[in-house]
Design an enzyme around this catalytic site. Sequence first.
Site, PDB file in Angstrom:
ATOM      1  N   HIS A   1       0.903  -1.256  -0.086  1.00 51.50           N
ATOM      2  CA  HIS A   1      -0.047   0.018  -0.004  1.00 51.50           C
ATOM      3  C   HIS A   1       0.805   1.297  -0.152  1.00 51.50           C
ATOM      4  CE1 HIS A   1      -3.093  -2.928   1.239  1.00 51.50           C
ATOM      5  NE2 HIS A   1      -3.940  -2.159   0.868  1.00 51.50           N
TER       6      HIS A   1
ATOM      7  N   HIS B   1       0.751  -2.760   9.398  1.00 49.10           N
ATOM      8  CA  HIS B   1       2.030  -2.954   9.106  1.00 49.10           C
ATOM      9  C   HIS B   1       2.736  -2.447  10.218  1.00 49.10           C
ATOM     10  CE1 HIS B   1       2.498  -4.588   4.885  1.00 49.10           C
ATOM     11  NE2 HIS B   1       1.109  -3.872   4.850  1.00 49.10           N
TER      12      HIS B   1
ATOM     13  N   ASP C   1       8.086  -1.651   7.882  1.00 47.01           N
ATOM     14  CA  ASP C   1       7.496  -2.020   6.442  1.00 47.01           C
ATOM     15  C   ASP C   1       7.246  -0.645   5.776  1.00 47.01           C
ATOM     16  OD1 ASP C   1       7.461  -4.445   7.566  1.00 47.01           O
ATOM     17  OD2 ASP C   1       5.500  -4.568   8.136  1.00 47.01           O
TER      18      ASP C   1
END
Length: 380
Positions: free
Chosen positions: A254, A297, A301
């Site tokens: 994302h 996350h 990340d």
Amino acid sequence: MAAEELINDRGDVRPHVEVDVSTEHPATPLRVANGNPVRHASTPPSPPDSAPEKQPDCGKLSSLFKQNQLIHSLSSGLRRHCDYVKIAVPEERADSLPAEWWKTGVAFLYALFVLVFTTVIITVVHERVPDKSVSPPLPDKFFDYVDRVAWAFTVTEVNGLILCGLWLVQLLFLKHKAIVGRRCFFLIGTLYMYRCVTMYITTLPVPGKHMVCAPKLYNDSTGKIWRILGMISGGGLSLTGSHLMCGDFLYSGHTVMLTLSYLFIKEYSPRWMWWYHWSCWLLSASGVVCILVAHEHYSVDVVIGYIASTRTFWWYHTMAHTQALRQPPSSFLSRTWWSPVFYFLERNVHTAVPITFSWPVTLPSCCRPRYRMVEGGRDE
């Protein structure tokens, strides 16, 4: 003085004299080789029966001969002594920005293959994710200070869809959409291929107890195939219910899409559209922050996803905009593993891509006069 030097310098010139001599009074004035009449106001015509008739004629011939010789000497001397400075002006290549749609198609297939391969890797990694009771979430400094907000991840995906939609519309209206499109497809494929490697070599436990992972299938190959197809059809989004597997943490996909879409929007839109850039930046930044607020996350990340996206984008476009950096002896950027692919995609692109917009399809002739006000765009 200059005329005498030219006459002396041009000693081998044979004079060419055209004289119209008549015993009667000439009807037309005398002419020389250049076609201009010679007038002698100081020498009146002599009577026809006068005795000293031959003296003026000899004087005229002598004068005409000298004038003719002077004219030829001047013209030949000027031609011989005239120096020309030749300025080499490089001709602009008419096809410096070729479309080459077949290369764009190759880049699209590359990105499509990597995205499908990503779903396969997620399915494989999902089987290796340790259970939450065995391996609790790793400590994260952001999670220590910010509590989880359940709806934050929905904001992330909505912002991502808006940015991707804006970039798709902008790409369709770009004049050089073929070149920009293959750059976009190549970077998407490369970044997600990096993600496949990091996900596979290091499997992190889930970042929060709230996460619900689909049951493991182990040796059920058919069930895994159906999971892959379901994830592809839903785009891997939680909004569509296709994001049920765990293990795809390092690094955040994302974050890649939010960052990369903003970078392309800003790079290929006019600089005067600052309000557009700031709006897209707010969508991108708030989407990235909401990933952490939702505890979907780890912080590492998101950080690695941002660094990988921005650096790869800037490296590629630095090489694309600077011809000198494309050659191995002059740049360390050319030592990247994807340099051969870069040369394949950008070999015939010899200048920076201007920001020019055009209609995706050809307009009817009745609509073209109105469109001329919009077609120009901005060449930056």
